[in-house]
Write an enzyme that holds these catalytic residues in place. Sequence first.
Site, PDB file in Angstrom:
ATOM      1  N   HIS A 144       2.914   7.370 -15.880  1.00  0.00           N
ATOM      2  CA  HIS A 144       3.838   7.824 -14.834  1.00  0.00           C
ATOM      3  C   HIS A 144       3.525   9.270 -14.438  1.00  0.00           C
ATOM      4  CE1 HIS A 144       7.929   8.311 -12.959  1.00  0.00           C
ATOM      5  NE2 HIS A 144       7.752   9.545 -13.380  1.00  0.00           N
ATOM      6  N   GLU A 145       3.305  10.126 -15.428  1.00  0.00           N
ATOM      7  CA  GLU A 145       3.031  11.535 -15.139  1.00  0.00           C
ATOM      8  C   GLU A 145       1.669  11.719 -14.475  1.00  0.00           C
ATOM      9  OE1 GLU A 145       5.454  13.395 -15.256  1.00  0.00           O
ATOM     10  OE2 GLU A 145       6.757  12.183 -16.537  1.00  0.00           O
ATOM     11  N   HIS A 148       1.988  10.906 -10.885  1.00  0.00           N
ATOM     12  CA  HIS A 148       2.544  12.036 -10.126  1.00  0.00           C
ATOM     13  C   HIS A 148       1.413  12.958  -9.652  1.00  0.00           C
ATOM     14  CE1 HIS A 148       6.844  11.804  -9.985  1.00  0.00           C
ATOM     15  NE2 HIS A 148       7.013  11.760 -11.294  1.00  0.00           N
ATOM     16  N   GLU A 224       9.515   9.183  -7.378  1.00  0.00           N
ATOM     17  CA  GLU A 224       9.654   8.597  -8.717  1.00  0.00           C
ATOM     18  C   GLU A 224       9.347   7.099  -8.692  1.00  0.00           C
ATOM     19  OE1 GLU A 224      10.040  10.084 -11.646  1.00  0.00           O
ATOM     20  OE2 GLU A 224       9.867  11.926 -10.482  1.00  0.00           O
TER      21      GLU A 224
END
Length: 292
Positions: A144-145, A148, A224
């Site tokens: 997920h990071e 980003h 997100e």
Amino acid sequence: MKRIALFLLTNVAVVVVLGIVASLLGVNRFLTSNGLNLGALLGFAFIMGFGGAIISLLISKPLAKWSSGVHVINEPRNADEAWIVNTVRGFADRAGIGMPEVGIFEGEPNAFATGAFKNSALVAVSTGLLEGMTREEVEAVIGHEVAHIANGDMVTMTLIQGVMNTFVVFLSRVIGYAVDSFLRKNDESSSGPGIGYYVTTIVLDIVLGFLAAIIVAWFSRQREFRADAGAAQLMGRKQPMMNALARLGGMHPGELPKSVAAMGIAGGIGKLFATHPPIEERIAALQNAQNL
């Protein structure tokens, strides 16, 4: 307390620097004897709006390291740290970005990514996250990071914040001048702005600032959803990300510095001002995604 003090000190320093820049360029003299100089005001609003957002982005990585007490893993000290570094490297290669710095910090379950550039970012995870999740779930959070970073979310959110800041500064002063001119339309003896200008400007800075924060938070929530989907794509399946979110839903997320809160894995309070969607909505979005 250290984070709050650092946040306030940083913001004061940024405002002082931008004030000096605006003064040197002469755009802070937008109130003239002939009225409001809109060109100078727009320049002033641009410097104060975008300048603050860009400086915050440029210093976000060192600031996050210091305020969160991040230990950057240059040489893994144990098997867990080696696994984290290898996981980040694998995701970075798949995402087509440079290897980020990898860090670990003490605290409740959370993780974040920050940095002004895709190829020199930072990914940090907390000890609480490592202790409270399975490796597959931690892997999904790291994905997920990395998503980003690959999506350019730090820069995107900076640009959005800069636009909102610029509009707040510009509109509050235009409306403040209009209100003050209306209140003093029969007063020919005074020159320059009156109390009406300053009161209206301060009030509108606050009111429009809240509206801008709501808009920025909405964009953050959309990023997100994209990062969740990006993690699922990097892992090749969506179940690990859904499991990680479900696990986070039963945990107390740790607090992150304000400069990186929007790029964390867990969100805050207040739906309109929340930088992250509710956990249930994020899981439902992954469940309903057709191309993952």
